[in-house]
Design a protein around this motif. Structure first.
Motif, PDB file in Angstrom:
ATOM      1  N   TRP A   1      29.275  20.243 -10.682  1.00 42.96           N
ATOM      2  CA  TRP A   1      30.774  19.980 -10.378  1.00 42.96           C
ATOM      3  C   TRP A   1      31.055  21.114 -10.056  1.00 42.96           C
ATOM      4  CZ3 TRP A   1      35.112  21.035 -13.248  1.00 42.96           C
ATOM      5  CH2 TRP A   1      36.184  21.221 -13.360  1.00 42.96           C
ATOM      6  N   GLN A   2      32.265  20.810  -8.251  1.00 41.42           N
ATOM      7  CA  GLN A   2      32.584  21.699  -7.510  1.00 41.42           C
ATOM      8  C   GLN A   2      31.375  22.751  -6.771  1.00 41.42           C
ATOM      9  OE1 GLN A   2      34.957  24.004 -10.527  1.00 41.42           O
ATOM     10  NE2 GLN A   2      36.731  23.094  -9.690  1.00 41.42           N
ATOM     11  N   VAL A   3      31.645  22.856  -5.953  1.00 43.92           N
ATOM     12  CA  VAL A   3      31.295  23.407  -5.115  1.00 43.92           C
ATOM     13  C   VAL A   3      31.602  24.090  -3.789  1.00 43.92           C
ATOM     14  CG1 VAL A   3      29.266  22.678  -2.348  1.00 43.92           C
ATOM     15  CG2 VAL A   3      29.185  21.235  -4.312  1.00 43.92           C
ATOM     16  N   ALA A   4      30.432  25.866  -3.525  1.00 46.39           N
ATOM     17  CA  ALA A   4      31.562  26.686  -3.068  1.00 46.39           C
ATOM     18  C   ALA A   4      31.976  26.233  -1.802  1.00 46.39           C
ATOM     19  CB  ALA A   4      31.035  28.087  -3.022  1.00 46.39           C
ATOM     20  N   GLN A   5      32.541  25.752  -1.198  1.00 55.69           N
ATOM     21  CA  GLN A   5      32.884  24.567   0.187  1.00 55.69           C
ATOM     22  C   GLN A   5      34.564  24.287   0.567  1.00 55.69           C
ATOM     23  OE1 GLN A   5      30.228  21.066   0.655  1.00 55.69           O
ATOM     24  NE2 GLN A   5      31.479  20.286  -1.120  1.00 55.69           N
ATOM     25  N   LYS A   6      35.023  23.835   1.810  1.00 54.00           N
ATOM     26  CA  LYS A   6      36.625  23.181   2.066  1.00 54.00           C
ATOM     27  C   LYS A   6      35.828  23.299   2.584  1.00 54.00           C
ATOM     28  CE  LYS A   6      40.725  25.236   2.576  1.00 54.00           C
ATOM     29  NZ  LYS A   6      41.662  25.693   3.707  1.00 54.00           N
ATOM     30  N   PRO A   7      36.516  21.507   3.280  1.00 50.78           N
ATOM     31  CA  PRO A   7      36.905  20.756   2.261  1.00 50.78           C
ATOM     32  C   PRO A   7      35.479  20.288   1.064  1.00 50.78           C
ATOM     33  CG  PRO A   7      36.884  19.203   4.237  1.00 50.78           C
ATOM     34  CD  PRO A   7      36.208  20.796   4.466  1.00 50.78           C
ATOM     35  N   GLY A   8      36.725  19.887   0.269  1.00 47.35           N
ATOM     36  CA  GLY A   8      35.500  18.766  -0.962  1.00 47.35           C
ATOM     37  C   GLY A   8      34.757  19.807  -2.109  1.00 47.35           C
ATOM     38  N   ARG A   9      35.665  20.736  -2.454  1.00 49.87           N
ATOM     39  CA  ARG A   9      35.748  21.483  -3.239  1.00 49.87           C
ATOM     40  C   ARG A   9      35.002  20.797  -4.836  1.00 49.87           C
ATOM     41  NH1 ARG A   9      37.958  27.460  -4.506  1.00 49.87           N
ATOM     42  NH2 ARG A   9      38.083  27.593  -6.915  1.00 49.87           N
ATOM     43  N   PRO A  10      35.869  20.213  -5.145  1.00 52.16           N
ATOM     44  CA  PRO A  10      35.563  19.269  -6.048  1.00 52.16           C
ATOM     45  C   PRO A  10      34.518  18.054  -6.560  1.00 52.16           C
ATOM     46  CG  PRO A  10      38.106  18.673  -5.243  1.00 52.16           C
ATOM     47  CD  PRO A  10      37.629  19.747  -4.454  1.00 52.16           C
ATOM     48  N   LEU A  11      33.714  17.903  -5.443  1.00 61.99           N
ATOM     49  CA  LEU A  11      32.907  17.614  -5.842  1.00 61.99           C
ATOM     50  C   LEU A  11      32.039  17.086  -6.860  1.00 61.99           C
ATOM     51  CD1 LEU A  11      30.832  15.163  -4.017  1.00 61.99           C
ATOM     52  CD2 LEU A  11      30.004  16.920  -3.357  1.00 61.99           C
ATOM     53  N   ALA A  12      31.375  16.233  -7.815  1.00 67.38           N
ATOM     54  CA  ALA A  12      30.896  16.190  -9.078  1.00 67.38           C
ATOM     55  C   ALA A  12      29.190  15.207  -8.375  1.00 67.38           C
ATOM     56  CB  ALA A  12      31.438  15.562 -10.335  1.00 67.38           C
ATOM     57  N   PHE A  13      28.911  15.396  -9.188  1.00 67.54           N
ATOM     58  CA  PHE A  13      27.008  14.889  -8.828  1.00 67.54           C
ATOM     59  C   PHE A  13      26.429  15.189 -10.069  1.00 67.54           C
ATOM     60  CE2 PHE A  13      23.060  14.980  -7.894  1.00 67.54           C
ATOM     61  CZ  PHE A  13      23.289  13.804  -7.765  1.00 67.54           C
ATOM     62  N   GLY A  14      26.189  13.245 -10.666  1.00 66.61           N
ATOM     63  CA  GLY A  14      25.249  12.701 -11.077  1.00 66.61           C
ATOM     64  C   GLY A  14      24.126  12.694 -11.763  1.00 66.61           C
TER      65      GLY A  14
ATOM     66  N   PRO B   1      41.036  12.047   2.096  1.00 67.78           N
ATOM     67  CA  PRO B   1      40.227  11.273   3.178  1.00 67.78           C
ATOM     68  C   PRO B   1      39.538  12.434   3.858  1.00 67.78           C
ATOM     69  CG  PRO B   1      42.440  10.184   2.878  1.00 67.78           C
ATOM     70  CD  PRO B   1      42.630  11.874   1.850  1.00 67.78           C
ATOM     71  N   VAL B   2      39.734  13.584   4.009  1.00 71.38           N
ATOM     72  CA  VAL B   2      38.500  14.443   5.333  1.00 71.38           C
ATOM     73  C   VAL B   2      37.493  14.525   3.422  1.00 71.38           C
ATOM     74  CG1 VAL B   2      38.443  16.024   6.068  1.00 71.38           C
ATOM     75  CG2 VAL B   2      39.974  14.249   6.637  1.00 71.38           C
ATOM     76  N   SER B   3      38.171  15.412   2.630  1.00 71.65           N
ATOM     77  CA  SER B   3      37.332  15.963   1.970  1.00 71.65           C
ATOM     78  C   SER B   3      36.516  14.432   1.190  1.00 71.65           C
ATOM     79  CB  SER B   3      37.390  16.187   0.349  1.00 71.65           C
ATOM     80  OG  SER B   3      38.944  16.966   0.781  1.00 71.65           O
ATOM     81  N   ALA B   4      35.900  13.419   0.624  1.00 75.27           N
ATOM     82  CA  ALA B   4      35.280  12.543   0.669  1.00 75.27           C
ATOM     83  C   ALA B   4      34.523  12.164   1.867  1.00 75.27           C
ATOM     84  CB  ALA B   4      35.815  11.116   0.733  1.00 75.27           C
ATOM     85  N   LEU B   5      34.730  11.982   2.914  1.00 75.05           N
ATOM     86  CA  LEU B   5      34.305  11.641   4.441  1.00 75.05           C
ATOM     87  C   LEU B   5      32.835  12.769   4.497  1.00 75.05           C
ATOM     88  CD1 LEU B   5      33.096   9.767   6.691  1.00 75.05           C
ATOM     89  CD2 LEU B   5      34.837  10.597   8.233  1.00 75.05           C
ATOM     90  N   VAL B   6      34.017  13.724   4.741  1.00 77.59           N
ATOM     91  CA  VAL B   6      32.735  15.197   4.480  1.00 77.59           C
ATOM     92  C   VAL B   6      31.546  14.986   3.043  1.00 77.59           C
ATOM     93  CG1 VAL B   6      33.221  17.467   4.508  1.00 77.59           C
ATOM     94  CG2 VAL B   6      34.493  16.938   5.963  1.00 77.59           C
ATOM     95  N   CYS B   7      31.651  14.939   2.573  1.00 79.85           N
ATOM     96  CA  CYS B   7      31.156  15.665   1.482  1.00 79.85           C
ATOM     97  C   CYS B   7      30.306  13.799   1.652  1.00 79.85           C
ATOM     98  CB  CYS B   7      31.351  15.473  -0.249  1.00 79.85           C
ATOM     99  SG  CYS B   7      32.747  16.229  -0.307  1.00 79.85           S
TER     100      CYS B   7
END
Ligand code: AMP
Ligand code: MG
Length: 408
Positions: free
Chosen positions: A268-281, A295-301
Motif C-alpha cells: 500500500w502506497q508507492v513513492a510516486q506522483k500521481p498515484g501514491r495511495p495505490l494498494a495491491f493485494g 481520475p489521472v491517478s487511477a489511469l496512470v496506475c
C-alpha cells in the motif's frame, strides 16, 4: 511506501498466466499465441517465378544471342509436366511453378518473342527471378513463437500454414468497482458536490484496450458493509479494480474491506506522483488493485501496474508499454523522493524528440491524458527536472507517436 520498480516487480510476481482456448483466425488479431505454431508445409510449396517471363536453362544462355523455342505457356496455378529440353523455354507468369530442368527466369522486358521463339536480350545470372520452395517458410519451422501478439502478418502466416484455430491465452475478466458517496452515474446530472463516475468508463476502456473483458459494478457509497458486499461479488473476476477510498482519510474504507474479505495485502502506497495511495493485494490467483479515485491517478496506475499484469496474464512476452527518450522542453519542479510521471506531449525537432509538459499536472485533470499524451519519468533523486535534459517517456498508445505528415 515502496519504490515504483519494487511495486511493479511485486505485481508481476503475483501474476499467473491464464488458461488457453482456441479462436478462429478472424478473432486472432491481438490475441497471444499460447504455443509455438509449427508449419507442416513449405511456403511457397514449389519453386516459382518472381516475374512474368521465360523459364530457361541457364546453360542455354551462352549462345550469342540465345534464341530458345517456346514449348509451353504456364499461367500461375498450372504446372508444366515434362522437363525442359535443351534450347527451349516455357513462357510463365509471376507465381508460375518453375518447370523441371529450368533454373532461371528471363524477364519479359529482357526478351523478344517472335514466331514461337524467344530471343534473350539480357541474360540474367543463374537462378535469377526464381523464388525457392520454402523460401518463406520451411516445414518444421516455428512461424509464430509462443507469447507473440498476433498482428496482421502473423494472421496471414497462420492462414498460409493452415493453422485456422490457433491456441491463445484466455482474456482476463476484469471487475470495476467505483467507491465514493459523491459519485453519480454518467446518465445523471451531477448536483452540487457530486462527481460523475468517469473512472468506470476510463478503466473499462483501458481494460478492453489491454485485452481484458471488463464488467462494471454499480457505484458503492463509502459504507463499510456495502463495500465489503460488493467486493465479495467483484472477486469472482480474475482482476478487481476498485477506485477511490484507498487514501488516509476517515472515509477511505477500501483497505479495511480488502482485509475483511481475506485479500492478502502485498503493498500500500508507492513513492510516486500521481498515484501514491495505490494498494495491491491478492486472493489466491485473483489480483486486486485499489486505485486512487482521482481520475489521472487511477489511469496512470492502470498503465503502470494493471496493464502489465493483464498482458502477462494473457501470456504476452512483452507486457510493458514502449519507452522513447525525449528532451524536456522546459524545467519541471517535483518532489524529491517520489518518481513523478509528468504528462507530456511529444514532438520532434532537428535534434530529436521533445517532451512538452502539459499545462495542468493536477491529478484531477483527466483531459491532460487525452490526445496522445505520454508519461515522462522523473526520477526520485531529483527535485527539479532541468530543461533540455533527456528522460524516458512512456508511450501510452499509437496516438502518442502517430504523425500528421508521412515520413516520405
Ligand atoms: P478518493 O481517492 O476517494 O479520495 O477520491 C479522490 C477524488 O477523486 C474524489 O474527490 C473525486 O473527485 C474523484 N473521484 C473518485 N472516484 C471517482 C470516480 N469513480 N470517477 C471520477 N472521479 C472520481
Ligand atoms: Mg472517496
Amino acid at each position: 511506501m515502496i519504490p515504483v520498480g519494487e511495486a511493479l516487480a511485486r505485481v508481476c510476481e503475483a501474476v499467473s498466466v491464464l488458461g488457453v482456448e482456441r479462436v478462429s483466425l478472424d478473432g486472432a488479431l491481438g490475441r497471444v499465441a499460447a504455443e509455438d505454431v509449427v508449419s507442416t508445409r513449405a511456403v511457397p510449396s514449389a519453386a516459382n517465378s518472381a516475374m512474368d517471363g521465360y523459364a530457361v536453362r541457364h546453360a542455354d544462355l551462352a549462345a550469342a544471342p540465345p534464341r530458345l523455342r517456346i514449348v509451353a505457356t504456364e499461367p500461375a496455378g498450372t504446372v508444366v509436366a515434362g522437363p525442359l529440353g535443351a534450347g527451349t523455354a516455357v513462357k510463365l507468369f509471376t507465381g508460375s511453378v518453375i518447370p523441371p530442368g529450368a533454373d532461371t527466369v528471363v524477364r519479359i522486358e529482357d526478351a523478344e518473342e517472335r514466331d514461337g521463339t524467344v530471343l534473350v536480350r539480357v541474360a540474367p545470372a543463374r537462378g535469377a527471378n526464381v523464388r525457392g520452395a520454402g523460401e518463406d517458410i520451411r516445414p518444421g519451422q516455428v512461424v509464430v513463437a509462443r507469447g507473440t501478439v498476433f498482428g496482421p502478418a502473423d494472421v496471414g502466416v497462420l492462414a498460409s500454414v493452415g493453422c485456422l484455430v490457433p491456441v491463445v491465452h484466455q482474456r482476463p475478466r476484469l471487475a470495476i468497482l467505483s467507491t465514493g458517496t459523491e459519485l453519480v452515474e454518467a446518465d445523471e446530472e451531477p448536483g452540487p458536490g457530486q462527481v460523475v463516475n468517469s473512472n468506470a468508463y476510463t478503466l473499462g476502456a483501458a481494460g478492453r484496450a489491454a485485452g481484458a473483458e471488463p464488467a462494471v459494478l454499480p457505484i458503492v457509497h463509502d459504507r463499510r458493509e456495502d463495500i465489503h458486499t460488493r467486493l465479495g461479488e467483484a472477486l469472482r473476476a480474475d482482476v478487481v479494480l476498485t477506485s477511490g477510498g484507498v487514501s488516509v482519510g476517515d472515509l477511505d474504507l477500501v483497505k479495511d474491506a480488502l482485509d475483511a474479505v481475506g485479500v492478502e495485502r502485498v503493498f500500500w502506497q508507492v513513492a510516486q506522483k500521481p498515484g501514491r495511495p495505490l494498494a495491491f493485494g491478492r486472493l489466491g490467483k485473483r489480483l486486486v488493485f485499489g486505485l486512487p479515485g482521482n481520475p489521472v491517478s487511477a489511469l496512470v496506475c492502470f498503465y503502470l501496474y494493471v496493464r502489465p499484469a493483464l498482458r502477462r496474464m494473457q501470456g504476452d512476452r512483452r507486457p510493458h508499454l514502449p519507452v522513447v527518450h525525449a528532451a524536456l522542453a522546459r524545467g519541471v519542479r517535483k518532489a524529491r523522493g517520489l518518481t513523478e510521471f509528468v504528462r507530456v506531449q511529444l514532438g520532434e525537432s532537428a535534434d530529436g524528440r521533445i517532451a512538452t509538459p502539459l499545462p495542468s499536472q493536477s491529478s484531477g485533470v483527466l483531459s491532460a491524458l487525452g490526445s496522445g499524451a505520454a508519461l515522462l519519468v522523473g526520477p526520485p533523486e531529483l527535485d527539479e527536472l532541468p530543461a533540455g535534459r533527456s528522460f524516458p517517456v512512456i508511450v501510452l498508445g499509437d496516438a502518442t507517436l502517430a504523425r500528421e505528415t508521412p515520413p516520405f
